[in-house]
Design a protein around this motif. Structure first.
Motif, PDB file in Angstrom:
ATOM      1  N   LEU A   1       0.849  -1.191  -0.132  1.00 56.84           N
ATOM      2  CA  LEU A   1       0.021   0.104   0.125  1.00 56.84           C
ATOM      3  C   LEU A   1       0.812   1.278  -0.073  1.00 56.84           C
ATOM      4  O   LEU A   1       0.445   2.244  -0.608  1.00 56.84           O
ATOM      5  N   ALA A   2       2.112   1.220   0.744  1.00 60.99           N
ATOM      6  CA  ALA A   2       3.058   2.456   0.941  1.00 60.99           C
ATOM      7  C   ALA A   2       3.734   2.724  -0.513  1.00 60.99           C
ATOM      8  O   ALA A   2       3.911   3.770  -0.793  1.00 60.99           O
ATOM      9  N   MET A   3       3.569   1.787  -1.422  1.00 66.77           N
ATOM     10  CA  MET A   3       4.244   2.162  -2.613  1.00 66.77           C
ATOM     11  C   MET A   3       3.338   2.645  -3.524  1.00 66.77           C
ATOM     12  O   MET A   3       3.738   3.333  -4.414  1.00 66.77           O
ATOM     13  N   ARG A   4       2.038   2.684  -3.381  1.00 67.29           N
ATOM     14  CA  ARG A   4       1.131   3.228  -4.240  1.00 67.29           C
ATOM     15  C   ARG A   4       0.872   4.818  -4.133  1.00 67.29           C
ATOM     16  O   ARG A   4       0.721   5.108  -3.027  1.00 67.29           O
ATOM     17  N   LYS A   5       0.820   5.654  -5.290  1.00 68.12           N
ATOM     18  CA  LYS A   5       0.633   6.889  -5.281  1.00 68.12           C
ATOM     19  C   LYS A   5      -0.941   6.975  -5.460  1.00 68.12           C
ATOM     20  O   LYS A   5      -1.630   6.491  -6.194  1.00 68.12           O
ATOM     21  N   TYR A   6      -1.290   8.330  -5.045  1.00 69.91           N
ATOM     22  CA  TYR A   6      -2.643   8.472  -5.254  1.00 69.91           C
ATOM     23  C   TYR A   6      -2.715  10.200  -5.474  1.00 69.91           C
ATOM     24  O   TYR A   6      -1.745  10.822  -5.242  1.00 69.91           O
ATOM     25  N   ARG A   7      -3.639  10.737  -6.231  1.00 66.68           N
ATOM     26  CA  ARG A   7      -3.495  11.939  -6.790  1.00 66.68           C
ATOM     27  C   ARG A   7      -4.446  12.857  -5.724  1.00 66.68           C
ATOM     28  O   ARG A   7      -5.564  12.360  -5.330  1.00 66.68           O
ATOM     29  N   VAL A   8      -3.850  14.122  -5.712  1.00 66.50           N
ATOM     30  CA  VAL A   8      -4.568  14.801  -4.570  1.00 66.50           C
ATOM     31  C   VAL A   8      -4.828  16.211  -5.209  1.00 66.50           C
ATOM     32  O   VAL A   8      -4.151  16.903  -5.947  1.00 66.50           O
ATOM     33  N   CYS A   9      -6.175  16.822  -4.683  1.00 65.22           N
ATOM     34  CA  CYS A   9      -6.180  18.262  -5.059  1.00 65.22           C
ATOM     35  C   CYS A   9      -5.221  19.127  -4.646  1.00 65.22           C
ATOM     36  O   CYS A   9      -4.789  19.162  -3.552  1.00 65.22           O
ATOM     37  N   LYS A  10      -5.008  20.349  -5.498  1.00 65.25           N
ATOM     38  CA  LYS A  10      -3.706  20.993  -5.082  1.00 65.25           C
ATOM     39  C   LYS A  10      -4.455  22.417  -4.261  1.00 65.25           C
ATOM     40  O   LYS A  10      -3.509  23.353  -4.015  1.00 65.25           O
TER      41      LYS A  10
END
Ligand code: ZN
Length: 133
Positions: free
Chosen positions: A115-124
């Motif tokens: 899970l820690a390897m996975r990136k996710y996208r965030v609102c800026k």
């Protein structure tokens, strides 16, 4: 780690994925929103549902097939409307949390293992900052 791209194959960093909602920030469709149908990372282009519409004229064509009664089948011609690919930097991702177009940031999941390897996208947006997907 990411694979090293071969020469001539440097895909642009597309932060937009299929089915994302985006807003057009430049050009004739500026301010309009739509859903991503296709992405072409190599040419840095995206196809947005209902935007950048292109009319293709198609001539009636003989299919070369013949019906049982001996009549040649003809494919009907006409105008076909379909969205054309547009330059990806002309669109911005719409945050599904605050419903504003935003630049896309990345964050990593906390914790250990896979899970820690996975990136996710965030609102800026500083007042939002939520996970986009
Ligand atoms: Zn947001």
């Amino acid at each position: 780690m990411a694979k090293k791209p071969k020469p001539g194959e440097y895909p642009a960093k597309l932060r937009i994925k299929k089915n994302d909602e985006v807003e057009v920030i430049a050009g004739k469709d500026k301010g309009k929103r739509g859903r991503i149908l296709r992405v072409f990372p190599k040419v840095n282009k995206v196809v947005v549902e209902g935007l950048n519409m292109m009319v293709r004229h198609q001539k009636a064509q003989q299919t070369g097939r013949t019906t049982r009664s001996g009549v040649q089948q003809v494919q009907e011609g006409g105008r076909i409307q379909k969205p054309a690919p547009m330059y990806a930097p002309k669109v911005m991702l719409v945050c599904q949390q605050c419903h504003r177009p935003t630049r896309v940031g990345y964050a990593y999941h906390a914790g250990e293992g896979k899970l820690a390897m996975r990136k996710y996208r965030v609102c800026k947006h500083p007042d939002c900052g939520k996970q986009v997907d």
